[in-house]
Write a protein that holds these residues in place. Structure first.
Motif, PDB file in Angstrom:
ATOM      1  N   GLU A 288       0.859  -1.180   0.000  1.00 17.52           N
ATOM      2  CA  GLU A 288       0.000   0.000   0.000  1.00 17.52           C
ATOM      3  C   GLU A 288       0.899   1.235   0.000  1.00 17.52           C
ATOM      4  OE1 GLU A 288      -3.179   0.216  -0.254  1.00 17.52           O
ATOM      5  OE2 GLU A 288      -3.525  -1.940  -0.267  1.00 17.52           O
ATOM      6  N   SER A 289       0.859   1.962  -1.039  1.00 13.88           N
ATOM      7  CA  SER A 289       1.741   3.132  -1.165  1.00 13.88           C
ATOM      8  C   SER A 289       0.928   4.389  -1.380  1.00 13.88           C
ATOM      9  CB  SER A 289       2.717   2.954  -2.339  1.00 13.88           C
ATOM     10  OG  SER A 289       3.531   1.832  -2.118  1.00 13.88           O
ATOM     11  N   ARG A 290       1.434   5.482  -0.844  1.00 11.87           N
ATOM     12  CA  ARG A 290       0.797   6.766  -1.059  1.00 11.87           C
ATOM     13  C   ARG A 290       1.267   7.333  -2.368  1.00 11.87           C
ATOM     14  NH1 ARG A 290       1.406  11.879   1.925  1.00 11.87           N
ATOM     15  NH2 ARG A 290      -0.482  12.912   1.323  1.00 11.87           N
ATOM     16  N   LEU A 291       0.341   7.535  -3.306  1.00 13.57           N
ATOM     17  CA  LEU A 291       0.736   7.885  -4.665  1.00 13.57           C
ATOM     18  C   LEU A 291       0.091   9.180  -5.137  1.00 13.57           C
ATOM     19  CD1 LEU A 291       0.391   4.286  -6.116  1.00 13.57           C
ATOM     20  CD2 LEU A 291       2.492   5.436  -5.468  1.00 13.57           C
ATOM     21  N   ASP A 292       0.006  10.137  -4.238  1.00 14.67           N
ATOM     22  CA  ASP A 292      -0.650  11.397  -4.608  1.00 14.67           C
ATOM     23  C   ASP A 292       0.316  12.572  -4.574  1.00 14.67           C
ATOM     24  OD1 ASP A 292      -0.202  11.454  -1.936  1.00 14.67           O
ATOM     25  OD2 ASP A 292      -2.181  12.209  -1.380  1.00 14.67           O
ATOM     26  N   MET A 293       1.583  12.317  -4.975  1.00 15.70           N
ATOM     27  CA  MET A 293       2.594  13.355  -4.843  1.00 15.70           C
ATOM     28  C   MET A 293       2.423  14.492  -5.846  1.00 15.70           C
ATOM     29  SD  MET A 293       4.007  12.121  -2.307  1.00 15.70           S
ATOM     30  CE  MET A 293       4.301  10.567  -1.469  1.00 15.70           C
ATOM     31  N   LEU A 294       1.949  14.174  -7.016  1.00 16.82           N
ATOM     32  CA  LEU A 294       1.800  15.225  -8.027  1.00 16.82           C
ATOM     33  C   LEU A 294       0.433  15.902  -7.932  1.00 16.82           C
ATOM     34  CD1 LEU A 294       3.567  14.020 -11.249  1.00 16.82           C
ATOM     35  CD2 LEU A 294       3.516  16.334 -10.427  1.00 16.82           C
ATOM     36  N   THR A 295      -0.578  15.131  -7.972  1.00 16.60           N
ATOM     37  CA  THR A 295      -1.960  15.576  -7.782  1.00 16.60           C
ATOM     38  C   THR A 295      -2.283  16.920  -8.415  1.00 16.60           C
ATOM     39  OG1 THR A 295      -1.358  16.386  -5.596  1.00 16.60           O
ATOM     40  CG2 THR A 295      -2.395  14.235  -5.707  1.00 16.60           C
ATOM     41  N   THR A 296      -2.269  16.979  -9.680  1.00 14.04           N
ATOM     42  CA  THR A 296      -2.920  18.071 -10.390  1.00 14.04           C
ATOM     43  C   THR A 296      -3.935  17.422 -11.321  1.00 14.04           C
ATOM     44  OG1 THR A 296      -2.669  19.944 -11.894  1.00 14.04           O
ATOM     45  CG2 THR A 296      -1.133  18.121 -12.163  1.00 14.04           C
ATOM     46  N   THR A 297      -5.124  17.958 -11.332  1.00 17.98           N
ATOM     47  CA  THR A 297      -6.170  17.386 -12.181  1.00 17.98           C
ATOM     48  C   THR A 297      -6.182  18.041 -13.552  1.00 17.98           C
ATOM     49  OG1 THR A 297      -7.762  18.962 -11.274  1.00 17.98           O
ATOM     50  CG2 THR A 297      -7.599  16.810 -10.192  1.00 17.98           C
ATOM     51  N   SER A 298      -5.278  18.973 -13.751  1.00 18.57           N
ATOM     52  CA  SER A 298      -5.239  19.721 -15.012  1.00 18.57           C
ATOM     53  C   SER A 298      -4.199  19.116 -15.949  1.00 18.57           C
ATOM     54  CB  SER A 298      -4.921  21.197 -14.737  1.00 18.57           C
ATOM     55  OG  SER A 298      -4.633  21.875 -15.932  1.00 18.57           O
ATOM     56  N   LEU A 299      -4.657  18.527 -17.030  1.00 21.45           N
ATOM     57  CA  LEU A 299      -3.724  17.981 -18.012  1.00 21.45           C
ATOM     58  C   LEU A 299      -2.864  19.079 -18.629  1.00 21.45           C
ATOM     59  CD1 LEU A 299      -2.677  15.541 -19.565  1.00 21.45           C
ATOM     60  CD2 LEU A 299      -4.489  15.930 -21.255  1.00 21.45           C
ATOM     61  N   PRO A 300      -3.408  20.256 -18.969  1.00 23.66           N
ATOM     62  CA  PRO A 300      -2.531  21.325 -19.476  1.00 23.66           C
ATOM     63  C   PRO A 300      -1.457  21.736 -18.465  1.00 23.66           C
ATOM     64  CG  PRO A 300      -4.813  21.802 -20.010  1.00 23.66           C
ATOM     65  CD  PRO A 300      -4.829  20.634 -19.075  1.00 23.66           C
ATOM     66  N   ALA A 301      -1.811  21.775 -17.162  1.00 23.53           N
ATOM     67  CA  ALA A 301      -0.813  22.117 -16.146  1.00 23.53           C
ATOM     68  C   ALA A 301       0.274  21.056 -16.083  1.00 23.53           C
ATOM     69  CB  ALA A 301      -1.482  22.268 -14.785  1.00 23.53           C
ATOM     70  N   LEU A 302      -0.140  19.811 -16.180  1.00 24.84           N
ATOM     71  CA  LEU A 302       0.831  18.715 -16.157  1.00 24.84           C
ATOM     72  C   LEU A 302       1.768  18.800 -17.357  1.00 24.84           C
ATOM     73  CD1 LEU A 302       1.855  16.017 -15.033  1.00 24.84           C
ATOM     74  CD2 LEU A 302       0.095  14.893 -16.402  1.00 24.84           C
ATOM     75  N   ARG A 303       1.206  19.068 -18.506  1.00 25.71           N
ATOM     76  CA  ARG A 303       2.034  19.166 -19.707  1.00 25.71           C
ATOM     77  C   ARG A 303       3.023  20.322 -19.586  1.00 25.71           C
ATOM     78  NH1 ARG A 303       0.059  18.824 -25.977  1.00 25.71           N
ATOM     79  NH2 ARG A 303       2.089  19.177 -26.926  1.00 25.71           N
ATOM     80  N   ALA A 304       2.561  21.456 -19.056  1.00 28.69           N
ATOM     81  CA  ALA A 304       3.456  22.604 -18.885  1.00 28.69           C
ATOM     82  C   ALA A 304       4.596  22.260 -17.935  1.00 28.69           C
ATOM     83  CB  ALA A 304       2.668  23.807 -18.360  1.00 28.69           C
ATOM     84  N   TYR A 305       4.287  21.537 -16.860  1.00 26.95           N
ATOM     85  CA  TYR A 305       5.333  21.146 -15.903  1.00 26.95           C
ATOM     86  C   TYR A 305       6.381  20.260 -16.561  1.00 26.95           C
ATOM     87  CZ  TYR A 305       7.576  18.397 -12.262  1.00 26.95           C
ATOM     88  OH  TYR A 305       8.503  17.750 -11.501  1.00 26.95           O
ATOM     89  N   LEU A 306       5.929  19.258 -17.301  1.00 28.31           N
ATOM     90  CA  LEU A 306       6.865  18.332 -17.940  1.00 28.31           C
ATOM     91  C   LEU A 306       7.724  19.045 -18.987  1.00 28.31           C
ATOM     92  CD1 LEU A 306       4.535  15.231 -18.334  1.00 28.31           C
ATOM     93  CD2 LEU A 306       6.325  15.599 -16.632  1.00 28.31           C
ATOM     94  N   GLU A 307       7.130  19.970 -19.707  1.00 23.71           N
ATOM     95  CA  GLU A 307       7.914  20.735 -20.678  1.00 23.71           C
ATOM     96  C   GLU A 307       8.920  21.643 -19.965  1.00 23.71           C
ATOM     97  OE1 GLU A 307       4.817  22.604 -22.893  1.00 23.71           O
ATOM     98  OE2 GLU A 307       4.634  20.961 -24.334  1.00 23.71           O
ATOM     99  N   GLY A 308       8.530  22.155 -18.802  1.00 25.87           N
ATOM    100  CA  GLY A 308       9.458  22.957 -18.019  1.00 25.87           C
ATOM    101  C   GLY A 308      10.638  22.144 -17.526  1.00 25.87           C
ATOM    102  N   GLN A 309      10.378  20.912 -17.082  1.00 26.52           N
ATOM    103  CA  GLN A 309      11.459  20.035 -16.642  1.00 26.52           C
ATOM    104  C   GLN A 309      12.445  19.775 -17.778  1.00 26.52           C
ATOM    105  OE1 GLN A 309      11.798  19.930 -13.377  1.00 26.52           O
ATOM    106  NE2 GLN A 309      11.676  17.730 -13.134  1.00 26.52           N
ATOM    107  N   SER A 310      11.910  19.505 -18.949  1.00 27.84           N
ATOM    108  CA  SER A 310      12.767  19.225 -20.101  1.00 27.84           C
ATOM    109  C   SER A 310      13.611  20.445 -20.458  1.00 27.84           C
ATOM    110  CB  SER A 310      11.902  18.810 -21.296  1.00 27.84           C
ATOM    111  OG  SER A 310      12.693  18.596 -22.443  1.00 27.84           O
TER     112      SER A 310
END
Length: 832
Positions: A288-310
């Motif tokens: 049983e693992s806690r897997l809510d570390m990112l928790t954004t429900t916004s796909l555009p926000a997620l995409r922006a974050y990943l592009e920022g990391q890159s």
């Protein structure tokens, strides 16, 4: 037509030659040697010593060499006795002629024959050389590899998206960050550092977009010390996604778990949660693992974050900042985006600290344990109270130890040594910083930030060879970023022997603000082409900007003018600092302190003191907002009075400062007031006599050596100078009490005859990337004290730096500069 008989004759010759055992021997030997060479090459490629294309090139060369070797052998064989050949196979014209036929007379055939006659020496030598080099490379490669793999570490590789909608292509490398945020080691598997994986991938594939075989990915995982490797694929449309992932054992490749999740694209993180949970459950049973570390429900926000990391990994800091800001605008609770924003923003010249760190801190429960340690290191262990620099150092060491494969944490620790090691009395702090930067690069060779600082350190040492090599590496990663022009300028100035025009560096008016600011700061801090710093400052001032930017530019120019020995020009700039100043009367306090510790205009300082005295001597205001600037007035006026041997109101000022309380006045104001109390007590004790001064001076020395609490709310690169607590409370130019505090310590030790302690304090200089407060004063004190203790080299270096800064002083400072020049000449003449 004679072509038919000629063809038949050549065929008969071929048959005769093929029957000769000599040619068969050559053919078998060549094929055997080729097989061995290909095996060695394959092993080198398999262990990532050589890229994939080397095997292909070797194969092509060996195939092309086969007919050449056979032809040379054919010619050689015709000069040998042929008694074993069946005479029935000879042509009607009797024996084959020993001499070469006409078409054997080509130069390249003759060269092949000569080479063939040395066949054994050449072949053996080539093979020995190839085997030796390959064995050496394999040994070097294996020396840097982990002794064993960790079954709890997972190397997540780019997912294949060839069958997915193009709008989902950002998930190819984005899945690495997504799964890394989930696989944190909290109760199960831990993802290997994404930067390390992508860097190792690029070494073999030469680009993130190129796919590698699973065998190659397993070898990368083994090199990284990961006991598991995660592969996957993504298919779908902009509205629906199917993600499949497999977990393999390293190095065997046996599949331990297979998981699949599908659903709406705008619920991507829920799909990732399901996918991760299934992988972990299949790997370790009922985990049983806690897997809510990112928790954004916004796909555009997620995409922006990943592009920022890159973008951040590639050194495109302005792009990274823009993506992280976009992610937070789309989801203000996106903790990871908030945590990454200050780092990229500061390199781009706009820290965006408040927006990012507020989101990270307020939603820190959504971060993994490793990320929370990273956050604490950024904001300080005592947050929201200020923390001393020594505490930051411990926090960054803990964050780095918790992420041994995390390049960014090791870089940030090195960055702290780079900027503040001298202030913390760390011996050879730049060498230690370089070691930490190299460690970050060993994890991710494409990490631009540590490369940039290594270029600076090499320039500081005047190591021209290292400067060239490191700058070439940096340019391959980031050739157009916010600080790329600055580094290009630094390299050209380091390598040039004169101050003429730069050949390849673009003109200053074409540079971004971040590069201009660093040229201004580095020109002063390193004493490199200070005239360029002046030109860059002029260009920066012409750019204008909003109120905050204009004030920041004025503060930068104010420090530059004082370091240059131009107090008149600096005084004019203090008037501009009234625009949007963080505290009322800030510009007056600057004038007072400039005169005390930085050759500032004393007439203007006395007038400022007269105005501030009315505020400092009045009763404390009733509101926190009014008390905040009043505490700054009390501190600054009390320092002025004690420096002029006026002790009458010192105790009253100390008692007023001790009345600052939390929560009414806020932790930052209280911390700054407490720091000022220690400083005032040392100055007061000194005025009362040597018997009173020892303990108070020791307390102030210890406080300054720790980097007083409230100096920063994070490392210099992340947060720059604008939010400094002491700056906010005492309203000091480009810094706070810590900026001139060590000047006080040095002078008090010197007056007590403790020259070695005084010199140590004088060398605790503050260092900022855009301006260097009180630098000329520190250098003058250091040069004098180094002479007193017999450190001639140290004195010469300090005088030389001081004179580089003050190449065009105002008349009021000229006598002081002339004295320094005479002392510098005396020291250098003694050496000659």
């Amino acid at each position: 037509m004679r072509s038919g008989p000629r063809i038949r004759q050549h065929v008969k010759k071929a048959v005769v030659t093929i029957h000769r055992r000599f040619l068969w021997h050559v053919l078998v030997s060549y094929l055997g040697a080729s097989w061995l060479i290909l095996q060695v090459t394959d092993q080198a490629v398999s262990h990532s010593v050589l890229p994939n294309w080397v095997y292909v090139v070797m194969l092509v060369l060996l195939v092309l060499g086969l007919p050449l070797v056979l032809e040379a052998a054919w010619i050689e064989s015709r000069s040998r006795p042929s008694s074993a050949v069946d005479s029935t196979l000879l042509p009607d014209s009797a024996e084959l002629p020993v001499q070469r036929a006409e078409w054997y007379g080509h130069k390249w055939t003759h060269a092949a024959l000569q080479l063939f006659r040395w066949k054994w020496a050449v072949g053996a030598g080539a093979f020995v050389i190839l085997a030796t080099i390959t064995a050496g490379l394999l040994q070097l490669r294996s020396a840097g590899q982990p002794a064993r793999t960790d079954p709890e570490v997972v190397a997540v590789f780019p997912f294949r998206v060839s069958g997915a909608d193009r709008s989902l292509s950002f998930l190819r490398t984005g899945m690495i960050d997504l799964l890394a945020a989930k696989l944190t080691g909290d109760g199960g598997l831990r993802a290997a550092d994404p930067q390390s994986v992508l860097s190792a991938w690029a070494v073999i594939a030469l680009a993130d977009s190129v796919d590698l075989s699973e065998d190659q990915q397993l070898r990368i995982a083994e090199e990284l010390g990961a006991g598991r490797a995660a592969f996957g694929s993504i298919v779908g449309t902009p509205t629906n996604v199917i993600i499949e992932a497999r977990l393999a054992v390293v190095p065997e490749g046996a599949i331990r778990a297979v998981a699949e999740a599908g659903g709406p694209a705008d619920s991507l993180l829920k799909l990732i949660d399901r996918l991760t949970a299934e992988l972990m459950a299949r790997e370790a049973g009922e985990v049983e693992s806690r897997l809510d570390m990112l928790t954004t429900t916004s796909l555009p926000a997620l995409r922006a974050y990943l592009e920022g990391q890159s973008a951040h990994r590639q050194g495109r800091y302005a792009d990274a900042q823009r993506h992280f800001v976009r992610a937070l605008e789309l989801d203000s609770t996106f903790a990871l985006a908030g945590l990454r924003l200050p780092s990229s923003g500061s390199w781009a010249g706009e820290p965006m600290k408040k927006m990012g760190l507020e989101a990270a801190w307020n939603w820190r429960n959504r971060l993994s344990s490793r990320e929370r340690l990273y956050l604490v290191a950024v904001v300080g262990p005592q947050y929201p109270k200020p923390s001393p620099l020594a505490d930051y150092l411990e926090a960054w060491e803990e964050a780095a130890d918790a992420a041994p494969d995390g390049a960014e944490a090791w870089f940030e620790l090195g960055d702290l040594y780079f900027h503040w090691g001298a202030m913390l009395d760390i011996d050879d702090s730049h060498r230690q910083a370089a070691t930490l930067f190299q460690r970050a690069l060993s994890i991710d060779p494409r990490y631009a930030s540590p490369l940039g600082h290594l270029v600076e350190l090499s320039a500081l040492r005047r190591d021209t060879l290292a400067v060239r090599q490191l700058h070439t590496r940096y340019s391959a990663v980031d050739s157009t970023g916010a600080v790329a022009h600055y580094l290009h300028w630094l390299v050209e100035r380091t390598l040039s022997t004169n101050s003429g025009g730069l050949e390849n560096t673009p003109p200053f008016f074409e540079m971004p603000r971040a590069s201009l600011r660093r040229i201004i700061g580095t020109g002063q801090r390193f004493g490199v082409a200070v005239e360029d710093a002046v030109e860059a400052a002029t260009i920066l001032r012409s750019l204008g900007g909003n109120q905050s930017q204009r004030r920041s530019i004025s503060a930068t120019l104010h420090a530059l003018e004082l370091n240059r020995g131009r107090p008149g020009a600096a005084l004019e700039l203090t008037s501009e600092l009234q625009i949007g100043e963080p505290l009322p009367r800030d510009y007056l306090r600057r004038r007072l302190l400039d005169a005390l510790y930085w050759d500032g205009n004393r007439t203007a300082a006395q007038a400022a003191t007269d105005t501030l005295t009315a505020w400092s001597d009045a009763d404390l205001a009733n509101t926190a907002a009014s008390r905040k600037p009043q505490f700054a007035d009390i501190c600054t006026v009390a320092i002025w009075r004690l420096e002029h041997a006026d002790t009458a109101n010192a105790r009253e000022a100390i008692e007023k400062l001790r009345m600052a309380r939390i929560p009414e006045d806020g932790p930052r104001t209280v911390t700054a007031a407490a720091t000022c109390v220690v400083m005032l007590e040392a100055l007061l004790a000194h005025r009362q006599g040597p018997n009173h001064a020892t303990d108070a001076l020791a307390s102030l020395d210890t406080l300054m050596r720790s980097g007083p609490a409230g100096l920063r709310t994070g490392p210099a690169r992340v947060l720059t100078r604008s939010p400094g607590v002491l700056q906010t409370t005492t309203g000091l130019a480009g810094g706070g009490l810590e900026d001139f505090g060590n000047l006080i310590v040095a002078r008090l030790h010197e007056e007590h005859g403790e020259f070695a302690k005084a010199l140590t304090a004088a060398r605790r200089k503050p260092y900022y990337w855009n301006a260097t407060g009180y630098l000329s004063s520190y250098l003058r004190a250091e040069a004098r004290l180094a002479t007193l203790v017999g450190d001639r080299d140290g004195a010469i270096s300090a005088y030389d730096h001081y004179l580089r800064l003050r190449f065009q002083p105002e008349q009021a400072i000229q006598d002081e500069v002339d004295r320094a020049r005479r002392e510098f000449a005396r020291l250098t003449d003694d050496i000659r």
